[in-house]
Design an enzyme around this catalytic site. Structure first.
Site, PDB file in Angstrom:
ATOM      1  N   ARG A 199       0.874  -1.350   0.069  1.00  0.00           N
ATOM      2  CA  ARG A 199      -0.169  -0.079   0.030  1.00  0.00           C
ATOM      3  C   ARG A 199       0.984   1.074  -0.109  1.00  0.00           C
ATOM      4  O   ARG A 199       0.457   2.374  -0.517  1.00  0.00           O
ATOM      5  CB  ARG A 199      -0.825  -0.031   1.094  1.00  0.00           C
ATOM      6  CG  ARG A 199      -2.125  -0.880   1.227  1.00  0.00           C
ATOM      7  CD  ARG A 199      -2.723  -1.094   2.450  1.00  0.00           C
ATOM      8  NE  ARG A 199      -3.022   0.567   3.145  1.00  0.00           N
ATOM      9  CZ  ARG A 199      -4.460   0.684   2.770  1.00  0.00           C
ATOM     10  NH1 ARG A 199      -5.252   0.145   2.061  1.00  0.00           N
ATOM     11  NH2 ARG A 199      -4.672   2.001   3.473  1.00  0.00           N
TER      12      ARG A 199
ATOM     13  N   ARG B  26      -9.221  -6.146  13.181  1.00  0.00           N
ATOM     14  CA  ARG B  26      -8.622  -5.497  13.977  1.00  0.00           C
ATOM     15  C   ARG B  26      -9.138  -4.348  14.505  1.00  0.00           C
ATOM     16  O   ARG B  26     -10.302  -3.662  13.697  1.00  0.00           O
ATOM     17  CB  ARG B  26      -7.220  -4.745  13.620  1.00  0.00           C
ATOM     18  CG  ARG B  26      -6.080  -5.740  13.225  1.00  0.00           C
ATOM     19  CD  ARG B  26      -5.645  -6.636  14.587  1.00  0.00           C
ATOM     20  NE  ARG B  26      -4.872  -5.742  15.457  1.00  0.00           N
ATOM     21  CZ  ARG B  26      -4.471  -6.208  16.544  1.00  0.00           C
ATOM     22  NH1 ARG B  26      -4.827  -7.188  17.126  1.00  0.00           N
ATOM     23  NH2 ARG B  26      -3.798  -5.292  17.367  1.00  0.00           N
TER      24      ARG B  26
END
Ligand code: UDP
Length: 384
Positions: free
Chosen positions: A190, A263
């Site tokens: 990313r 998460r």
């Protein structure tokens, strides 16, 4: 708070002529996917109800004004895209400022520029030219043979072991709660790696922060559409021909095959009696000895130098358990397989569309969510 909930005028018993149901679409979740779908469907003459369990619209892009500063309540959101139609689309609802995300990494008091670029390489190794930086990385990446199979190998192969050790390893392990050897390589891809002196975190041509905050942007998207907040989804509670569900896909199916892992995040926000706390919007703390992953100083998103106070947020990453807000899907092999099982169930259901980061269990950026919502809306509205 500036949230206004508009009511759509109803006719008679609230039914539409020609439809046996009160609504064409019940949209579960007032985040970006839900808001874009609702806008498109409404503009196509469909009757929509948007519900959200939270007490506000916007999902995780929600911003709230504190001390005259737009606070990103669920973590920093910087809009960036290379998809022209998405950029044109969002610009109907807001104006963007010229903010560029240039976060600083703080490793035990040593400061480095992110993303990994000539400034970082100079700070790390004292190199001054792209050639010197490349040869340093070349030397360090030799330890990786073949195609990288996990985040650790991918990181070393991109930027070498020194940067991996100081700027990636511990930060990533804090963020994801597992070793880098057990994480997919794509997560680190990313981030750009550049052999230019250029601290712009993103490569995209269109970037910025909505002036006045994301909440105002989503409010505009939802103009004239009925929204009910503090409202849990219960199957069959509202009369709608179709449901657009943007919550967690495993929750929708009552965790039939087990829980997908996410998460979660915990935020500690403080108002400080000072003009400028850290001099940048985002500082990443890349060593284990500091429990939070980053500190965000919100005023820098909107260049607010004139206010006497500042608002900062410490962001902690944590395991997700039922009842917590899910933020990041954990797209490792095990979870991906589980998701495929839910996806197969979803495909068998009629009259429901799953969308967004949680509905599709994908590490989506905002622009991709919008692009997907526009695509889904186009297909859907053409077919009805
Ligand atoms: N990352 C890192 N060090 C940093 C920033 C990011 O190692 O200082 C890694 C980390 O593994 C993270 C990934 O890069 O999960 C993607 O970061 P990004 O900023 O895209 O995460 P997000 O904005 O979605 O929180």
């Amino acid at each position: 708070m500036r949230i206004s909930i508009q009511s759509y005028p109803m006719h008679g018993n609230g039914m539409r002529i020609g439809s046996t149901k009160q609504y064409d679409y019940l949209i579960v979740g007032a985040g970006l996917f839900g808001a874009v779908f609702a806008r498109e469907a409404t503009d196509a003459g469909k009757r929509c109800l948007v519900i959200d369990r939270r007490n506000h619209i916007g999902g995780n892009v929600y911003t709230e004004e504190i001390e005259g500063i737009q606070v990103h309540k669920y973590g920093p959101h910087i809009f960036h895209t290379d998809i022209e139609v998405v950029w044109e689309y969002v610009n109907q609802f807001t104006h963007f400022n010229h903010f560029r995300y240039e976060p600083i990494a703080n490793y035990k008091g040593e400061l480095y520029n992110l993303p990994f670029n000539m400034n970082t390489f100079h700070q790390m190794w004292g190199v001054n030219t792209p050639e010197e930086a490349q040869s340093k990385i070349e030397e360090q990446r030799r330890e990786i043979k073949g195609t990288p199979i996990n985040l650790e190998e991918q990181a070393i192969s991109l930027v070498g072991r020194d940067i991996y050790e100081k700027l990636i390893k511990e930060y990533t392990e804090k963020q994801w709660g597992r070793p880098c050897t057990e994480l997919p390589a794509f997560i680190i891809r990313r981030l750009p790696v550049r052999f230019r002196f250029d601290n712009n975190y993103f490569n995209h041509p269109y970037q910025g922060i909505p002036i006045g905050g994301y909440t105002a942007m989503v409010e505009k998207m939802l103009e004239g559409i009925e929204v009910r907040l503090n409202t849990e989804y219960r199957a069959g509670e509202y009369e709608a021909s179709k449901v657009v569900y943007t919550g967690p896909i495993d929750a929708y199916f009552d965790y039939r095959f087990g829980e997908l892992e996410y998460r979660s995040l915990r935020f500690e926000t403080e108002v400080l009696d000072m003009v400028n706390y850290q001099g940048c919007a985002g500082m990443n703390f890349t060593s284990h000895d500091i429990a939070y992953t980053r500190i965000v100083e919100h005023k820098h998103f909107e260049f607010q130098d004139g206010t006497d106070k500042t608002v900062i947020t410490k962001e902690y990453s944590q395991d997700w358990k039922k009842g917590d807000e899910p933020y990041y899907p954990v797209n490792d092999e095990k979870n991906q397989k589980l998701f495929e099982q839910y996806k197969a169930l979803a495909e068998d259901e009629c009259n429901i569309i799953f969308g967004g980061r949680l509905g599709e269990y994908r590490y989506y950026d905002m622009d991709k969510v919008i692009a997907r919502a526009l695509e889904v809306a186009r297909e859907e509205l053409q077919s009805v």
